[in-house]
Scaffold this active site. Sequence first.
Site, PDB file in Angstrom:
ATOM      1  N   SER B 237      23.918 -14.995 -22.036  1.00  0.00           N
ATOM      2  CA  SER B 237      24.468 -15.246 -20.749  1.00  0.00           C
ATOM      3  C   SER B 237      24.760 -16.801 -20.494  1.00  0.00           C
ATOM      4  O   SER B 237      24.848 -17.455 -21.461  1.00  0.00           O
ATOM      5  CB  SER B 237      23.143 -15.124 -19.943  1.00  0.00           C
ATOM      6  OG  SER B 237      22.770 -13.931 -19.832  1.00  0.00           O
ATOM      7  N   HIS B 238      25.288 -17.307 -19.322  1.00  0.00           N
ATOM      8  CA  HIS B 238      25.790 -18.511 -19.062  1.00  0.00           C
ATOM      9  C   HIS B 238      24.610 -19.694 -19.535  1.00  0.00           C
ATOM     10  O   HIS B 238      23.551 -19.501 -19.353  1.00  0.00           O
ATOM     11  CB  HIS B 238      26.034 -18.683 -17.520  1.00  0.00           C
ATOM     12  CG  HIS B 238      24.886 -18.436 -16.499  1.00  0.00           C
ATOM     13  ND1 HIS B 238      24.108 -19.464 -16.249  1.00  0.00           N
ATOM     14  CD2 HIS B 238      24.227 -17.381 -16.134  1.00  0.00           C
ATOM     15  CE1 HIS B 238      23.071 -19.042 -15.481  1.00  0.00           C
ATOM     16  NE2 HIS B 238      23.316 -17.768 -15.310  1.00  0.00           N
ATOM     17  N   ASN B 239      25.401 -20.582 -19.932  1.00  0.00           N
ATOM     18  CA  ASN B 239      24.499 -21.734 -20.476  1.00  0.00           C
ATOM     19  C   ASN B 239      23.536 -21.674 -21.821  1.00  0.00           C
ATOM     20  O   ASN B 239      22.775 -22.462 -21.985  1.00  0.00           O
ATOM     21  CB  ASN B 239      23.824 -22.337 -19.429  1.00  0.00           C
ATOM     22  CG  ASN B 239      24.933 -23.227 -18.314  1.00  0.00           C
ATOM     23  OD1 ASN B 239      25.545 -22.504 -17.587  1.00  0.00           O
ATOM     24  ND2 ASN B 239      24.976 -24.488 -18.367  1.00  0.00           N
ATOM     25  N   SER B 257      20.658 -19.926 -19.721  1.00  0.00           N
ATOM     26  CA  SER B 257      20.057 -21.023 -20.271  1.00  0.00           C
ATOM     27  C   SER B 257      18.955 -20.938 -21.204  1.00  0.00           C
ATOM     28  O   SER B 257      18.454 -21.826 -21.649  1.00  0.00           O
ATOM     29  CB  SER B 257      19.555 -21.972 -19.072  1.00  0.00           C
ATOM     30  OG  SER B 257      20.538 -22.363 -18.321  1.00  0.00           O
TER      31      SER B 257
END
Lengths: 347, 347, 347
Positions: B237-239, B257
């Site tokens: 996922s993002h980050n 994250s």
Amino acid sequence: MKLTISELAISLKGKLIGDGAGQISSVGPIKNANNDTITFITSNKYIPELKRSNAGAVITSQQIDDIATPQIIVTDVNTALIETLNIFAPKLQPRPAGIARSADVAPTAKVSASAYIGRNAVIADGVEIGENTIIDDGCKIGENSKIGKNCRLDCNVVVYHNCIIGNNVIIQANSVIGSTGFGYSFINGAHRLIPHNGGVIIDDFVEIGVSCCVARAKFGNTAIGAGTKIDNLVQISHNVTIGRCCLIAGQSGVAGSGKLGDGVILAGQSGVGDNVEIADGVIVGARAGVTHNITDKALLFGMPAVEKHEAFKIIALTRRLPKLVEQLNQLNKRIEKIENILKQTPD
Amino acid sequence: MKLTISELAISLKGKLIGDGAGQISSVGPIKNANNDTITFITSNKYIPELKRSNAGAVITSQQIDDIATPQIIVTDVNTALIETLNIFAPKLQPRPAGIARSADVAPTAKVSASAYIGRNAVIADGVEIGENTIIDDGCKIGENSKIGKNCRLDCNVVVYHNCIIGNNVIIQANSVIGSTGFGYSFINGAHRLIPHNGGVIIDDFVEIGVSCCVARAKFGNTAIGAGTKIDNLVQISHNVTIGRCCLIAGQSGVAGSGKLGDGVILAGQSGVGDNVEIADGVIVGARAGVTHNITDKALLFGMPAVEKHEAFKIIALTRRLPKLVEQLNQLNKRIEKIENILKQTPD
Amino acid sequence: MKLTISELAISLKGKLIGDGAGQISSVGPIKNANNDTITFITSNKYIPELKRSNAGAVITSQQIDDIATPQIIVTDVNTALIETLNIFAPKLQPRPAGIARSADVAPTAKVSASAYIGRNAVIADGVEIGENTIIDDGCKIGENSKIGKNCRLDCNVVVYHNCIIGNNVIIQANSVIGSTGFGYSFINGAHRLIPHNGGVIIDDFVEIGVSCCVARAKFGNTAIGAGTKIDNLVQISHNVTIGRCCLIAGQSGVAGSGKLGDGVILAGQSGVGDNVEIADGVIVGARAGVTHNITDKALLFGMPAVEKHEAFKIIALTRRLPKLVEQLNQLNKRIEKIENILKQTPD
């Protein structure tokens, strides 16, 4: 498409009870059925609902009493339902035989004249495509792979090299067959990929959903037996063997070298560990994870998966844990009380 | 490809024991090995099986006594096996250097002359493709993304804009890099997408399987460290930040994250929660879900994941719950009996 | 893109506190913020970190005391953050209106003049594409499907026939809409596919991530309500109904004929069983599996999913099981002791 109930009864080789003149244009469940809809009934428990419905007709295996709705009596409702759905299926243009102008077919590929090769499809050297097979737009078929007759590979399917796909196989959009498996050796501080020299063999009448991956074998073949059906987003890892007529529901996975017998069912989001062997007819429940060999027919639940009866007992008892703790505390108090009494008891 | 056992021994820099004249044309496991197959042995426990087999030769790190099969003694069987598999790998046509006629390469893109850009591939403005890199048929590389040298992006891979991919990276078919992450703010009764201005950085020697997605960051970059290997249908996922030399097995996911140290292993169908940090060398078992930070090397199981020792104890004890309930009932009866006795006891 | 803090305050309709002359070129979290970065604060707990940071400015809804950093006071930080991210978003070339030369658009398709049809895209007969909609490179849109205005279908998305997609819908790369669902009847020893005559209806402002699949219905439609957002690798099975403004996180799935109310949240890797109905506002925790109808707003965990309070109690108690066993053993010993005493007690 419109048919009278009589015409439909003839098509389905069924016996008409009631008025056959009504026009039918669709098939659907009892709920919300209009008078141009034919519905179906697979259990007597739906009869009250049927009586309240506006359905134009009903397909049933047993005559229903006290009902005005025209009935078509058939031997097997499921078979008749499939036939009826086919009759009322949306009419789509058939894929034409031939190779789309934008397709890129290697000179050594052998494509049946009755096959369709879609727009922007790429067919590599040594590939064979059988009669009436549809390789839809954007598919890529790798070197020396063979695809049988009457198959349908939907848009953007990728088949790597040296894969063998039988007859009457369906692979839906964006699935990938024959990618390299996840096999590494840890050598000198790094993971080194183990070459996957093997292939994939998919037998006749296998159907595979959307965005699945079937990895190729290191040695020999990853194999999927005839008649097995696979839902969406399923992973079949390298060197897996799957028997005949299995059902593998969405988002399930079988890890490397796993082995499923015939008629195995994996419910949704379930998993089978690497090298695990599962006997014929085993059913793995939704979200269950099988971590050890299952040698006999069984219905499994939980992670690690155990027999349903045990799994449900465990679940019920874990939910009773607060009560068990309470009981434990009560016993403790009673024992304390007894101990106090005994202390007071003159020896 | 055929080699004599002697030739193979020379290739593998191994010591030949026995007759080196036999012809070898494949490599495989002991089971079903024919006399033109070279097999391998990584543990003495397979010696009995080897003795019964028809294998033409065996790769081993220690000389095996009392066996007729010719042996090639090597320092490391895993390394020799990879080399042998490479020798007997199916021969495929190499991708030619150059840009396929049907590819669409933007004028400002910089593509190395030794790279291959496949059929119907789309290379956007500002993209850079390094030496010997293969961007296979149907790939889409978004604006300003950079892909290093010796990479291989298989068919239909999509890389969005502003992603950076190092050298010697493999991404298998239908994977997607740099899509927008799942980040929304709930404003005035609706979920509004938070723009993802960041990118993705994939370091050298990363390998990614089929139909994975690596989402771009809101700020900064989603990052995958050098040498990390990712199986199929995995979501990063993002980050998210992933360290070096991790192994992430099929259908696993790391939520927004999340942060994995170096050498972390996620087994199949496991998950790491958002913002969760995992220390170097942690192993997350199959189907486990990590919900809190793991600060030290550990082997985790279950959902929520706990240390293996505890997890297995919990599993064993939950399976003993029916017995515990029985014991509780027995204690209750014994206490009742005592209570009755004490009631009868004259004070 | 560079703006002074003053210019940014005007853009955001915020109140500037402090020096507005500094140049801002990016937006990011407090950590690692440089003096050309504007950061944001959504809770007072981050004030100490903010004080230590080099951020050039901060967006906040309440004035922060004792801080040198210039502040932009806004009504809603989340809204201002989205606007700021849009201001500093990477500048990409807009897709031009029109049909790429390599696209194949059927003569009977109606494509708005302001829409973009990408390279190698295939638009079948009877398709309608609305104003300003982007059908990116490699997409395939099947017969008679309708896509509204202001939509964005990223590369390689496949939409089968007879699907209806509203306005302002985003579908990211490699997702598939309208494939045949996983519905079989077991007839004469084989699984026979039940034709899926229904379609898919996706309402306005729905956003769908990468490599998802939304299967078409057998009858009627699989439906996704307005404003619902779906992450990556999610399966929405045939005949599922999803309400408005739901959030469905990565690798989750809803099995056949499942029904989600409005505002339902499925956290990552969760699942909803077939025919299960879930009320408005229910939240399903990560990796939870919902196996029965949920009639009221609830927060659920575990497999099978139960209310959070109970789930956490069960988890805590299972972790206390070793202690409970110990307590049980202690009680047993104490009872034994009592029993021995009582035996010795003269009658």
